[in-house]
Design an enzyme around this catalytic site. Sequence first.
Site, short mmCIF file in Angstrom:
data_model
loop_
_atom_site.label_atom_id
_atom_site.label_comp_id
_atom_site.label_asym_id
_atom_site.label_seq_id
_atom_site.Cartn_x
_atom_site.Cartn_y
_atom_site.Cartn_z
NE ARG A 1 25.01 32.79 35.19
CZ ARG A 1 25.51 33.60 33.95
NH1 ARG A 1 26.78 33.24 34.39
NH2 ARG A 1 24.94 34.29 33.54
CG ASN B 1 36.80 43.18 42.81
OD1 ASN B 1 37.05 43.09 42.63
ND2 ASN B 1 35.24 42.85 42.89
N PRO C 1 35.83 42.21 34.77
CG PRO C 1 37.49 41.05 33.82
CD PRO C 1 37.69 42.04 34.82
CG ASN C 2 33.23 37.03 34.67
OD1 ASN C 2 32.88 37.00 33.10
ND2 ASN C 2 34.82 36.99 34.94
CD GLU D 1 44.08 44.51 45.67
OE1 GLU D 1 45.14 45.11 46.91
OE2 GLU D 1 43.97 43.06 45.01
CE1 TYR E 1 33.55 36.47 43.61
CE2 TYR E 1 32.40 34.27 42.82
CZ TYR E 1 33.56 35.46 43.33
OH TYR E 1 34.15 35.56 42.28
NE ARG F 1 36.56 32.54 45.51
CZ ARG F 1 36.43 32.63 44.69
NH1 ARG F 1 36.45 34.04 44.70
NH2 ARG F 1 35.89 32.12 43.20
CG HIS G 1 39.44 40.89 45.96
ND1 HIS G 1 39.52 41.11 44.36
CD2 HIS G 1 40.66 41.95 46.18
CE1 HIS G 1 40.88 41.70 44.36
NE2 HIS G 1 41.26 42.06 44.91
CB ALA H 1 40.01 36.96 37.29
O1 CA2 Z 1 35.63 38.65 45.43
C1 CA2 Z 1 35.92 38.86 44.38
O2 CA2 Z 1 35.63 40.31 44.44
C2 CA2 Z 1 36.97 39.05 43.29
O3 CA2 Z 1 37.55 40.05 42.87
C3 CA2 Z 1 35.97 38.04 42.21
C4 CA2 Z 1 36.73 37.55 40.98
C5 CA2 Z 1 37.63 36.70 41.76
O4 CA2 Z 1 38.33 36.35 40.23
C6 CA2 Z 1 38.67 37.12 41.85
O5 CA2 Z 1 39.24 36.31 42.34
C7 CA2 Z 1 37.60 37.46 43.85
C8 CA2 Z 1 35.43 37.01 39.82
C9 CA2 Z 1 34.04 38.18 40.01
C10 CA2 Z 1 33.85 36.90 38.88
O6 CA2 Z 1 31.27 37.55 39.80
C11 CA2 Z 1 30.69 36.08 39.27
C12 CA2 Z 1 29.98 37.12 40.16
C13 CA2 Z 1 28.62 36.28 40.01
C14 CA2 Z 1 28.59 34.97 39.27
C15 CA2 Z 1 30.01 34.72 38.98
C16 CA2 Z 1 31.38 35.50 38.78
#
Ligand code: CA2
Length: 161
Positions: free
Chosen positions: A23, A79, A15-16, A103, A28, A112, A105, A82
């Site tokens: 963003r 990856n 997701p996301n 895995e 990221y 965090r 991240h 969340a």
């Molecule tokens: O650090 C990572 O790769 C995560 O898997 C990213 C997830 C987060 O929930 C994990 O705790 C760590 C979130 C991905 C959201 O990606 C976005 C990218 C750009 C803008 C907003 C969100």
Amino acid sequence: MSPERTPSILVVNGPNLNLLGTREPAVYGSATLDDVIRLATETARAHGCTVTAMQSNHEGVIIDAIHAARPGTDAIVINAGALTHTSIAIRDALAAVALPVVEVHISNVHRREEFRHVSYISGVADAVIVGAGIDGYRLAVDHLASRLTAGTPPQGASPGK
Ligand code: CA2
């Protein structure tokens, strides 16, 4: 894996992660998901391997993609976004297909919020790469592809997983 088949790695993004590069660049980075897939694909190609990539914002779609990995896929980079911190179902799917798993991240989840310190995936992964930015995907594919082509594949899921 039959010796004549090109080893194939499935890259799963949860997701996301489709929002990468649009963003939160401080967390990221500025690379997009397409950049991630390109990096993974080029890394695999250098080892004579292929990459299939999928991204979904839906847990069940990710589980279906993991189930569909066999036959034809030799290892998985994931990856789960969340869902990493919540999904026993994705963990069970990875354990069920019993393929080598890395895995990834992008951010250092351990720096965090506390809820990001828990991963249901890590216990079924052969390696975990956090905080290396999108280079984590390159490292993951490099690790898996070099072992697949050397004929010493990473362990994959064991009965304990
Ligand atoms: O650090 C990572 O790769 C995560 O898997 C990213 C997830 C987060 O929930 C994990 O705790 C760590 C979130 C991905 C959201 O990606 C976005 C990218 C750009 C803008 C907003 C969100």
